[in-house]
Design an enzyme around this catalytic site. Structure first.
Site, PDB file in Angstrom:
ATOM      1  N   LEU A   1      86.335 -27.967 -16.281  1.00  0.00           N
ATOM      2  CA  LEU A   1      85.392 -28.617 -17.223  1.00  0.00           C
ATOM      3  C   LEU A   1      84.583 -27.638 -17.405  1.00  0.00           C
ATOM      4  CD1 LEU A   1      85.490 -32.263 -15.471  1.00  0.00           C
ATOM      5  CD2 LEU A   1      86.932 -31.163 -16.939  1.00  0.00           C
TER       6      LEU A   1
ATOM      7  N   GLY B   1      81.980 -29.690  -7.029  1.00  0.00           N
ATOM      8  CA  GLY B   1      81.332 -30.089  -8.429  1.00  0.00           C
ATOM      9  C   GLY B   1      82.344 -30.625  -9.960  1.00  0.00           C
ATOM     10  N   ASP B   2      82.684 -29.557 -10.350  1.00  0.00           N
ATOM     11  CA  ASP B   2      83.577 -30.398 -11.849  1.00  0.00           C
ATOM     12  C   ASP B   2      85.518 -29.339 -11.320  1.00  0.00           C
ATOM     13  OD1 ASP B   2      82.102 -27.892 -12.281  1.00  0.00           O
ATOM     14  OD2 ASP B   2      82.677 -28.340 -14.572  1.00  0.00           O
ATOM     15  N   GLU B   3      85.080 -28.582 -10.050  1.00  0.00           N
ATOM     16  CA  GLU B   3      85.972 -28.025  -9.909  1.00  0.00           C
ATOM     17  C   GLU B   3      87.529 -29.185  -9.085  1.00  0.00           C
ATOM     18  OE1 GLU B   3      83.970 -23.825  -9.693  1.00  0.00           O
ATOM     19  OE2 GLU B   3      85.101 -24.826  -7.803  1.00  0.00           O
TER      20      GLU B   3
END
Length: 292
Positions: free
Chosen positions: A164, A205-207
Site C-alpha cells: 500500500l 505491515g501493509d504488504e
C-alpha cells in the site's frame, strides 16, 4: 403403562382367576427381577412391596381354599430376599455403567478441548491475527508446493507482491485502529477478486501477496492486478472517515530459475519497488533477464 407394569397387572389378575396361583406368583417374581435393571430404587421398592403383599395375600387365600400347600408361603420371603439381591446387583451394574459413561464423556470432552486447542494453535501459527489471511509461513509452504506441482506439469505460477502506498500517513492521521480496519478491508477486497484455489496472504505491515496457480499467464495476472488496483482505490469508510489509498504491485512468473519460494517472491518484490520508483499506484512485471 410400561410393559413390565402391564405384565405385573396381567399376572396378578391371572393369580386371582386361575388355580395356578404359585405358578403366576413365580412369573411375577421373574418380571420384578427383570424390572430391577430398569427401575430406580423408589420405583423398585414400591412395586416389590405392593406385589409381594398382594401375592402373599393371594397365596394365603389359596392355601386356605386348599388350592396349594402352606409350604408355598415360605417362598415369599425367600423370593423377596432374592429380589433385593437382584436389585443390588442391578444397581451396582447401573452404577458401574454410569461411571463408565461419565469417564467416557469426560475423556471425550478432554479430547475435544485438546483438538480445539491444537486447531487454535495451528491457526495462530499459520494465519495472520488481524486479517485472518495466511501468514508468511503458510504462504511459503503453499508456494513451495505450487512450484513443485508446476514443474511436474510444465506449468507456471505467478506471485503478486502488493504494498500500500503511503500507509504510514493513514496511521499518523487517523490512528492505528483505523489503519488496522483499513488492512482488514483491503484483505477482503483482494479475496473477492481471486479464485478459491489461489492464495491471498499478509506478509506483515501493509504488504500482501497473491499466489495465482493452475496454468497462470502474465496476461491473466495483469488482468487480475488491474482489477485489484481499481478495487483498492475505491474509498473506504472507516470510523466515519473516508480514506483513499493506492497500491504498488509487482508481478513475477515462475520459470526455470525459480526452484525456491524465496526466488520468486524476491523477483515480485523487486518489481513492486520498481513500481514505487516510477511513481506508485501502478504495477510492474519482472522480466526473466533481470530487468523490470
Amino acid at each position: 403403562m410400561p410393559l413390565i407394569d402391564l405384565a405385573l397387572v396381567t399376572t396378578a389378575v391371572l393369580m386371582l382367576v386361575t388355580e395356578y396361583t404359585v405358578l403366576w406368583f413365580h412369573i411375577i417374581f421373574v418380571w420384578l427381577a427383570f424390572g430391577a435393571f430398569f427401575w430406580k430404587f423408589r420405583g423398585f421398592a414400591l412395586r416389590v412391596l405392593i406385589w409381594v403383599g398382594l401375592t402373599a395375600a393371594v397365596v394365603f387365600l389359596a392355601v386356605q381354599e386348599g388350592q396349594t400347600q402352606s409350604e408355598e408361603l415360605v417362598e415369599i420371603p425367600l423370593l423377596s430376599f432374592i429380589l433385593v439381591m437382584v436389585f443390588l446387583i442391578a444397581s451396582r451394574r447401573a452404577q458401574a455403567l454410569a461411571e463408565l459413561e461419565y469417564q467416557h464423556n469426560a475423556l471425550t470432552t478432554v479430547l475435544e478441548e485438546r483438538n480445539a486447542l491444537q486447531e487454535a494453535l495451528m491457526h495462530q501459527a499459520f494465519y495472520d491475527m488481524l486479517t485472518d489471511l495466511p501468514n508468511r509461513a503458510l504462504f511459503f509452504n503453499r508456494l513451495q508446493h505450487a512450484l513443485v506441482r508446476a514443474a511436474r506439469h510444465r506449468e507456471s505460477v505467478v506471485v503478486l507482491f502488493i504494498d500500500l502506498d503511503n500507509f504510514k500517513s493513514v496511521n499518523d492521521r487517523y490512528g492505528h485502529a483505523a489503519g488496522d480496519h483499513l488492512l482488514i478491508k483491503v484483505a477482503r477486497r483482494i479475496l473477492e477478486l481471486v479464485r478459491a484455489e489461489d492464495t491471498v496472504a499478509r506478509l506483515g505491515g501493509d504488504e500482501f501477496t497473491v499466489l495465482l496457480v493452475d496454468q497462470t499467464s502474465i496476461a491473466y495476472a495483469t488482468n487480475i492486478t488491474e482489477r485489484i488496483m481499481h478495487q483498492l482505490f475505491l474509498p473506504y469508510s472507516i470510523h466515519e472517515q473516508e480514506i483513499v489509498i493506492t497500491a504498488s504491485i509487482g508481478i513475477a512468473q515462475s520459470g526455470p530459475g525459480h526452484d525456491q519460494p524465496d526466488d520468486l517472491l524476491r523477483d515480485a518484490d523487486d518489481a513492486m519497488y520498481k513500481a514505487k520508483e516510477k511513481g506508485k499506484a501502478r504495477f510492474e512485471v519482472f522480466k526473466s533477464n533481470n530487468t523490470v
